[in-house]
Design a protein around this motif. Structure first.
Motif, PDB file in Angstrom:
ATOM      1  N   PHE A   8       0.824  -1.200   0.000  1.00 18.02           N
ATOM      2  CA  PHE A   8       0.000   0.000   0.000  1.00 18.02           C
ATOM      3  C   PHE A   8       0.859   1.250   0.000  1.00 18.02           C
ATOM      4  CE2 PHE A   8      -3.820  -2.264   1.460  1.00 18.02           C
ATOM      5  CZ  PHE A   8      -4.758  -1.602   0.695  1.00 18.02           C
ATOM      6  N   TRP A   9       2.034   1.142   0.567  1.00 18.55           N
ATOM      7  CA  TRP A   9       2.832   2.342   0.755  1.00 18.55           C
ATOM      8  C   TRP A   9       4.132   2.245  -0.008  1.00 18.55           C
ATOM      9  CZ3 TRP A   9       1.428  -0.769   5.033  1.00 18.55           C
ATOM     10  CH2 TRP A   9       0.195  -0.431   5.575  1.00 18.55           C
ATOM     11  N   ASP A  10       4.243   3.053  -1.025  1.00 22.55           N
ATOM     12  CA  ASP A  10       5.519   3.112  -1.715  1.00 22.55           C
ATOM     13  C   ASP A  10       6.476   3.952  -0.854  1.00 22.55           C
ATOM     14  OD1 ASP A  10       5.098   5.884  -2.259  1.00 22.55           O
ATOM     15  OD2 ASP A  10       3.904   5.342  -4.000  1.00 22.55           O
ATOM     16  N   PRO A  11       7.757   3.935  -1.157  1.00 21.00           N
ATOM     17  CA  PRO A  11       8.714   4.646  -0.302  1.00 21.00           C
ATOM     18  C   PRO A  11       8.398   6.129  -0.110  1.00 21.00           C
ATOM     19  CG  PRO A  11       9.871   3.214  -1.832  1.00 21.00           C
ATOM     20  CD  PRO A  11       8.407   3.189  -2.226  1.00 21.00           C
ATOM     21  N   GLY A  12       7.716   6.736  -1.041  1.00 24.25           N
ATOM     22  CA  GLY A  12       7.391   8.158  -0.924  1.00 24.25           C
ATOM     23  C   GLY A  12       6.172   8.443  -0.078  1.00 24.25           C
ATOM     24  N   ALA A  13       5.540   7.420   0.471  1.00 21.74           N
ATOM     25  CA  ALA A  13       4.292   7.618   1.219  1.00 21.74           C
ATOM     26  C   ALA A  13       4.463   7.290   2.703  1.00 21.74           C
ATOM     27  CB  ALA A  13       3.193   6.764   0.603  1.00 21.74           C
ATOM     28  N   ALA A  14       5.596   7.676   3.282  1.00 22.79           N
ATOM     29  CA  ALA A  14       5.869   7.365   4.696  1.00 22.79           C
ATOM     30  C   ALA A  14       4.814   7.979   5.605  1.00 22.79           C
ATOM     31  CB  ALA A  14       7.260   7.844   5.089  1.00 22.79           C
ATOM     32  N   GLY A  15       4.312   9.154   5.270  1.00 20.32           N
ATOM     33  CA  GLY A  15       3.276   9.792   6.084  1.00 20.32           C
ATOM     34  C   GLY A  15       1.996   8.977   6.102  1.00 20.32           C
ATOM     35  N   GLN A  16       1.614   8.435   4.969  1.00 17.64           N
ATOM     36  CA  GLN A  16       0.426   7.586   4.918  1.00 17.64           C
ATOM     37  C   GLN A  16       0.653   6.309   5.717  1.00 17.64           C
ATOM     38  OE1 GLN A  16      -0.684   6.954   0.835  1.00 17.64           O
ATOM     39  NE2 GLN A  16      -1.692   8.944   0.704  1.00 17.64           N
ATOM     40  N   ARG A  17       1.832   5.752   5.658  1.00 18.07           N
ATOM     41  CA  ARG A  17       2.141   4.539   6.414  1.00 18.07           C
ATOM     42  C   ARG A  17       1.993   4.813   7.913  1.00 18.07           C
ATOM     43  NH1 ARG A  17       7.636   3.345   5.428  1.00 18.07           N
ATOM     44  NH2 ARG A  17       6.939   2.956   3.333  1.00 18.07           N
ATOM     45  N   ARG A  18       2.549   5.927   8.383  1.00 13.61           N
ATOM     46  CA  ARG A  18       2.433   6.273   9.806  1.00 13.61           C
ATOM     47  C   ARG A  18       0.973   6.485  10.207  1.00 13.61           C
ATOM     48  NH1 ARG A  18       7.094   9.054   8.587  1.00 13.61           N
ATOM     49  NH2 ARG A  18       6.011  11.012   8.217  1.00 13.61           N
ATOM     50  N   GLN A  19       0.213   7.109   9.327  1.00 18.97           N
ATOM     51  CA  GLN A  19      -1.198   7.361   9.625  1.00 18.97           C
ATOM     52  C   GLN A  19      -2.006   6.058   9.653  1.00 18.97           C
ATOM     53  OE1 GLN A  19      -2.968  10.186   6.951  1.00 18.97           O
ATOM     54  NE2 GLN A  19      -4.862  10.306   8.107  1.00 18.97           N
ATOM     55  N   ALA A  20      -1.688   5.120   8.782  1.00 19.56           N
ATOM     56  CA  ALA A  20      -2.434   3.861   8.697  1.00 19.56           C
ATOM     57  C   ALA A  20      -2.089   2.914   9.844  1.00 19.56           C
ATOM     58  CB  ALA A  20      -2.160   3.168   7.364  1.00 19.56           C
ATOM     59  N   GLY A  80     -16.081   7.479   2.724  1.00 23.93           N
ATOM     60  CA  GLY A  80     -15.490   7.741   4.028  1.00 23.93           C
ATOM     61  C   GLY A  80     -14.703   6.599   4.626  1.00 23.93           C
ATOM     62  N   VAL A  81     -14.330   5.602   3.816  1.00 18.91           N
ATOM     63  CA  VAL A  81     -13.611   4.435   4.340  1.00 18.91           C
ATOM     64  C   VAL A  81     -12.138   4.778   4.573  1.00 18.91           C
ATOM     65  CG1 VAL A  81     -12.803   2.103   3.765  1.00 18.91           C
ATOM     66  CG2 VAL A  81     -15.173   2.738   3.362  1.00 18.91           C
ATOM     67  N   HIS A  82     -11.623   4.314   5.712  1.00 19.70           N
ATOM     68  CA  HIS A  82     -10.223   4.460   6.081  1.00 19.70           C
ATOM     69  C   HIS A  82      -9.572   3.079   6.147  1.00 19.70           C
ATOM     70  CE1 HIS A  82     -11.502   8.431   7.238  1.00 19.70           C
ATOM     71  NE2 HIS A  82     -10.262   8.765   7.522  1.00 19.70           N
ATOM     72  N   PHE A  83      -8.311   3.008   5.745  1.00 18.24           N
ATOM     73  CA  PHE A  83      -7.518   1.793   5.850  1.00 18.24           C
ATOM     74  C   PHE A  83      -6.639   1.900   7.083  1.00 18.24           C
ATOM     75  CE2 PHE A  83      -3.446  -0.347   5.149  1.00 18.24           C
ATOM     76  CZ  PHE A  83      -3.881  -1.637   4.911  1.00 18.24           C
ATOM     77  N   ALA A  84      -6.635   0.855   7.913  1.00 19.57           N
ATOM     78  CA  ALA A  84      -5.786   0.817   9.104  1.00 19.57           C
ATOM     79  C   ALA A  84      -5.074  -0.529   9.170  1.00 19.57           C
ATOM     80  CB  ALA A  84      -6.618   1.042  10.364  1.00 19.57           C
ATOM     81  N   TRP A  85      -3.860  -0.515   9.692  1.00 14.28           N
ATOM     82  CA  TRP A  85      -3.007  -1.701   9.770  1.00 14.28           C
ATOM     83  C   TRP A  85      -2.469  -1.843  11.185  1.00 14.28           C
ATOM     84  CZ3 TRP A  85      -1.517  -5.313   6.112  1.00 14.28           C
ATOM     85  CH2 TRP A  85      -0.442  -6.146   6.455  1.00 14.28           C
TER      86      TRP A  85
END
Length: 144
Positions: A8-20, A80-85
């Motif tokens: 889900f998270w390419d190397p440029g999406a570290a902020g999304q990874r932290r949020q998820a 409004g769906v959110h992805f969480a890990w």
């Protein structure tokens, strides 16, 4: 077959990874268990609408994977769906994800038997499949 969800998270999406990432440790089972109504806090995660292109495509594919398992047509309101890990991003390790919105919830965990036994559930938190309609009717319309 879908790519491993860590993609889900390419190397440029570290902020999304932290949020998820909602927890470094995966829960022992799906959080809503077999309760007739969703009664746990499912806040957190990254909005699918805010995901990068490749992550958004994979999120949409995960939604379709769960919805398409039903053998009859069901409208799935995924607004409004959110992805969480939670758990490890490494294949073969304990992990959990959810796709959660006001009218759509998928939980998936793979934590039992050394991460070799998965559970998943799809629910509509606003009109749950498991709701006891007779009990609700009696309580709302007959005072009992």
């Amino acid at each position: 077959m879908l790519p491993w969800p860590q993609n889900f998270w390419d190397p440029g999406a570290a902020g999304q990874r932290r949020q998820a990432l909602i927890d470094d440790r995966a829960p022992d089972d799906i959080l809503t268990f077999n309760s007739p109504k969703v009664g746990v806090d499912l806040e957190g995660g990254v909005a699918i609408s805010d995901m990068t292109d490749s992550a958004r495509e994979l999120a949409d594919a995960l939604v379709a994977l769960h919805v398409d398992r039903v053998n009859f047509p069901v409208e799935a309101d995924t607004s409004g769906v959110h992805f969480a890990w939670a758990g490890s991003p490494e294949r073969g390790r304990h992990h959990y994800y959810r796709l959660a919105g006001p009218r759509f919830l998928v939980e998936y965990d793979n934590t039992q038997n050394d991460a070799n036994h998965a559970h998943s559930v799809w629910r509509d938190p606003g009109n749950d499949f498991g709701d006891d309609l007779l009990r609700r009717h009696l309580a709302e319309d007959h005072g009992g």
